[in-house]
Every structure is written in structure tokens, then in C-alpha cells.
Write a protein that holds these residues in place. Structure first.
Motif, PDB file in Angstrom:
ATOM      1  N   ASP A 266       0.815  -1.222   0.000  1.00  0.00           N
ATOM      2  CA  ASP A 266       0.000   0.000   0.000  1.00  0.00           C
ATOM      3  C   ASP A 266       0.846   1.268   0.000  1.00  0.00           C
ATOM      4  N   LEU A 267       1.940   1.223  -0.762  1.00  0.00           N
ATOM      5  CA  LEU A 267       2.816   2.384  -0.918  1.00  0.00           C
ATOM      6  C   LEU A 267       2.825   2.810  -2.377  1.00  0.00           C
ATOM      7  N   ASP A 268       3.220   4.061  -2.613  1.00  0.00           N
ATOM      8  CA  ASP A 268       3.389   4.576  -3.966  1.00  0.00           C
ATOM      9  C   ASP A 268       4.872   4.652  -4.272  1.00  0.00           C
ATOM     10  N   LEU A 269       5.267   4.172  -5.449  1.00  0.00           N
ATOM     11  CA  LEU A 269       6.650   4.272  -5.897  1.00  0.00           C
ATOM     12  C   LEU A 269       6.825   5.652  -6.518  1.00  0.00           C
ATOM     13  N   GLU A 270       7.495   6.542  -5.799  1.00  0.00           N
ATOM     14  CA  GLU A 270       7.641   7.924  -6.233  1.00  0.00           C
ATOM     15  C   GLU A 270       8.824   8.125  -7.165  1.00  0.00           C
TER      16      GLU A 270
ATOM     17  N   LEU B 206      21.366   2.639  -5.686  1.00  0.00           N
ATOM     18  CA  LEU B 206      19.990   2.531  -6.159  1.00  0.00           C
ATOM     19  C   LEU B 206      19.102   3.076  -5.052  1.00  0.00           C
ATOM     20  N   ARG B 207      18.511   4.238  -5.307  1.00  0.00           N
ATOM     21  CA  ARG B 207      17.640   4.890  -4.317  1.00  0.00           C
ATOM     22  C   ARG B 207      16.197   4.739  -4.774  1.00  0.00           C
ATOM     23  N   ILE B 208      15.380   4.164  -3.905  1.00  0.00           N
ATOM     24  CA  ILE B 208      13.962   3.967  -4.174  1.00  0.00           C
ATOM     25  C   ILE B 208      13.192   4.812  -3.162  1.00  0.00           C
ATOM     26  N   VAL B 209      12.375   5.727  -3.676  1.00  0.00           N
ATOM     27  CA  VAL B 209      11.604   6.626  -2.823  1.00  0.00           C
ATOM     28  C   VAL B 209      10.142   6.183  -2.862  1.00  0.00           C
ATOM     29  N   VAL B 210       9.579   5.923  -1.675  1.00  0.00           N
ATOM     30  CA  VAL B 210       8.184   5.485  -1.561  1.00  0.00           C
ATOM     31  C   VAL B 210       7.436   6.403  -0.602  1.00  0.00           C
ATOM     32  N   ASP B 211       6.115   6.450  -0.760  1.00  0.00           N
ATOM     33  CA  ASP B 211       5.289   7.296   0.098  1.00  0.00           C
ATOM     34  C   ASP B 211       3.894   6.690   0.181  1.00  0.00           C
ATOM     35  N   SER B 212       3.084   7.216   1.106  1.00  0.00           N
ATOM     36  CA  SER B 212       1.675   6.836   1.208  1.00  0.00           C
ATOM     37  C   SER B 212       0.929   7.979   1.872  1.00  0.00           C
ATOM     38  N   ASP B 213      -0.381   7.893   1.864  1.00  0.00           N
ATOM     39  CA  ASP B 213      -1.198   8.937   2.495  1.00  0.00           C
ATOM     40  C   ASP B 213      -0.925   9.041   3.988  1.00  0.00           C
ATOM     41  N   GLU B 214      -0.534   7.946   4.606  1.00  0.00           N
ATOM     42  CA  GLU B 214      -0.259   7.936   6.043  1.00  0.00           C
ATOM     43  C   GLU B 214       1.213   8.171   6.357  1.00  0.00           C
ATOM     44  N   GLY B 215       2.036   8.370   5.349  1.00  0.00           N
ATOM     45  CA  GLY B 215       3.478   8.477   5.552  1.00  0.00           C
ATOM     46  C   GLY B 215       4.089   7.092   5.518  1.00  0.00           C
ATOM     47  N   VAL B 216       5.385   7.025   5.698  1.00  0.00           N
ATOM     48  CA  VAL B 216       6.100   5.746   5.628  1.00  0.00           C
ATOM     49  C   VAL B 216       6.900   5.557   6.913  1.00  0.00           C
ATOM     50  N   GLN B 217       6.674   4.448   7.576  1.00  0.00           N
ATOM     51  CA  GLN B 217       7.387   4.130   8.801  1.00  0.00           C
ATOM     52  C   GLN B 217       8.712   3.436   8.472  1.00  0.00           C
ATOM     53  N   LEU B 218       9.659   3.550   9.374  1.00  0.00           N
ATOM     54  CA  LEU B 218      10.973   2.938   9.195  1.00  0.00           C
ATOM     55  C   LEU B 218      10.869   1.430   8.989  1.00  0.00           C
TER      56      LEU B 218
ATOM     57  N   PRO C 129      10.113  10.358   0.842  1.00  0.00           N
ATOM     58  CA  PRO C 129      10.531  11.655   0.300  1.00  0.00           C
ATOM     59  C   PRO C 129      10.840  12.648   1.412  1.00  0.00           C
ATOM     60  N   GLY C 130      11.754  13.536   1.145  1.00  0.00           N
ATOM     61  CA  GLY C 130      12.088  14.574   2.114  1.00  0.00           C
ATOM     62  C   GLY C 130      11.029  15.658   2.139  1.00  0.00           C
ATOM     63  N   ALA C 131      11.104  16.504   3.142  1.00  0.00           N
ATOM     64  CA  ALA C 131      10.133  17.583   3.291  1.00  0.00           C
ATOM     65  C   ALA C 131      10.210  18.582   2.148  1.00  0.00           C
TER      66      ALA C 131
ATOM     67  N   ALA D 164       3.586  25.801 -12.177  1.00  0.00           N
ATOM     68  CA  ALA D 164       4.813  25.342 -12.841  1.00  0.00           C
ATOM     69  C   ALA D 164       5.577  24.400 -11.915  1.00  0.00           C
ATOM     70  N   LYS D 165       5.743  24.800 -10.643  1.00  0.00           N
ATOM     71  CA  LYS D 165       6.373  23.934  -9.648  1.00  0.00           C
ATOM     72  C   LYS D 165       5.950  24.404  -8.265  1.00  0.00           C
ATOM     73  N   ALA D 166       5.992  23.471  -7.313  1.00  0.00           N
ATOM     74  CA  ALA D 166       5.576  23.798  -5.951  1.00  0.00           C
ATOM     75  C   ALA D 166       6.294  22.899  -4.954  1.00  0.00           C
ATOM     76  N   ARG D 167       6.478  23.433  -3.753  1.00  0.00           N
ATOM     77  CA  ARG D 167       7.078  22.692  -2.628  1.00  0.00           C
ATOM     78  C   ARG D 167       6.374  23.094  -1.344  1.00  0.00           C
ATOM     79  N   VAL D 168       6.415  22.194  -0.368  1.00  0.00           N
ATOM     80  CA  VAL D 168       5.905  22.514   0.963  1.00  0.00           C
ATOM     81  C   VAL D 168       6.897  23.448   1.634  1.00  0.00           C
ATOM     82  N   GLU D 169       6.399  24.459   2.289  1.00  0.00           N
ATOM     83  CA  GLU D 169       7.231  25.373   3.074  1.00  0.00           C
ATOM     84  C   GLU D 169       7.323  24.821   4.498  1.00  0.00           C
ATOM     85  N   ILE D 170       8.507  24.733   5.021  1.00  0.00           N
ATOM     86  CA  ILE D 170       8.700  24.257   6.392  1.00  0.00           C
ATOM     87  C   ILE D 170       8.312  25.394   7.340  1.00  0.00           C
ATOM     88  N   GLU D 171       7.451  25.069   8.322  1.00  0.00           N
ATOM     89  CA  GLU D 171       6.990  26.073   9.282  1.00  0.00           C
ATOM     90  C   GLU D 171       7.520  25.723  10.670  1.00  0.00           C
TER      91      GLU D 171
END
Length: 175
Positions: free
Chosen positions: A21-25, A38-50, A82-84, A147-154
Motif C-alpha cells: 500500500d505504498l506509492d513508488l515515487e 539505487l535509491r527507491i523513494v516510496v510514500d503513502s497517504d499515512e506516511g512511511v514508517q521505518l 521523500p524529504g520535506a 509550474a512547480k511547488a514545494r511545501v514550506e517548512i513552518e
């Protein structure tokens, strides 16, 4: 990494990732001395646990060892979330960032810093903070306008937002 290798790796690994239940980003192969990474980045709606990364890493390693997708040269496998500061490129990325502040470069050349309040198939509903004591305003932006967007760290998020987040954390602990 060649497109062919990227496509082969994606085809080989996507079922393993989806089964958890992860997305291959992202899949990235980069040289590192005599080896490759070989770096594989995965994510999900709930985040990814270690633990999920570790389990997936073992499964990917077994799958790669049984195939010739990486060739005979040595490599190091990294499975990560993925990083913030990763770019928001897919509607699911914006959905996962609901409630967060983003910085978007618009196709027309403008820039927008706003909080995502809702996401649908066509675009975003945003709350644009007021300047110099003015009230916040709402704005609708279609995905095609970005065109492009990122989350701003608060670091100093509004008190109402943090108390809502704390209440949400408590309700998740009780579940």
C-alpha cells in the motif's frame, strides 16, 4: 540511468511497493566510486514508517538478486521516504500536503505562498495569508496553472493549527 533500465526497474519493483500500500515515487541510480547507489523513494497517504522501509528493502533486495536488472556491478540499495523539500508534482502529493503551507511558482510567472485547504481532480483551494494585518483570502488554482511547488517548512505554526494537530494525534492514539 537509462530510460530502459528505469522502466525495467519500475516494472520489477512497482508490484512489491503496491503490495505494501505504498506509492513508488522515484527510482534513481547514481554512481558512487566503484559502486552505484539505487535509491527507491516510496510514500503513502499515512506516511512511511521505518519498519515499512526495512521490510520493503529486504523484499527489493531479494527480487533484484533473483534478476539481472542491476547487472553484475556492485550497488548499494536505499529505500526511503521523500524529504520535506521534495517537489509536489502529482495530485496525490498536494492531497497529502492538505493543511500545509506551500510555495508555488505559477506558469504565468507569479509566485504564491498559501495553505492548502482542499484538493480535487482539477486543482487546489488555497488560503492566502493576509499581509500587514489584512485578513487571509481564498483562491482556487488549477494544477495546470502551477509550474512547480514545494511545501514550506513552518517552525512557528499558528497555535490553532498545532492544537488541532495535537487533538488529531490523540484521536489516532485512541484508535
Amino acid at each position: 540511468m537509462s530510460t530502459t533500465q528505469s522502466e525495467r526497474l519500475r516494472g520489477l519493483l512497482e508490484p512489491l511497493v503496491a503490495a505494501r500500500d505504498l506509492d513508488l515515487e522515484e527510482i534513481e541510480v547514481t554512481p558512487a566510486g566503484k559502486r552505484r547507489v539505487l535509491r527507491i523513494v516510496v510514500d503513502s497517504d499515512e506516511g512511511v514508517q521505518l519498519d515499512a522501509c526495512a521490510e520493503l528493502s529486504r523484499a527489493v533486495s531479494e527480487k533484484l538478486d533473483a534478476s539481472d536488472a542491476m547487472g553484475g556491478a556492485p550497488y548499494v540499495l536505499e529505500v526511503t521516504s521523500p524529504g520535506a523539500d521534495r517537489p509536489l508534482t502529482e495530485p496525490r502529493h498536494y492531497h497529502r500536503a492538505t493543511g500545509r503551507l506551500i510555495k508555488a511558482q505559477l506558469v504565468d510567472g507569479g509566485e504564491l505562498v498559501a495553505r492548502i485547504t482542499a484538493v480535487d481532480d482539477e486543482g487546489l483551494d488555497l488560503e492566502v495569508p493576509g499581509v500587514k494585518g489584512r485578513k487571509a483570502t481564498t483562491r482556487r488554482v488549477a494544477f495546470g496553472e502551477i509550474a512547480k511547488a514545494r511545501v514550506e517548512i513552518e517552525f512557528n505554526r499558528k497555535a490553532a493549527d498545532t492544537s488541532a494537530a495535537a487533538a488529531d494525534d490523540e484521536s489516532q492514539e485512541e484508535a
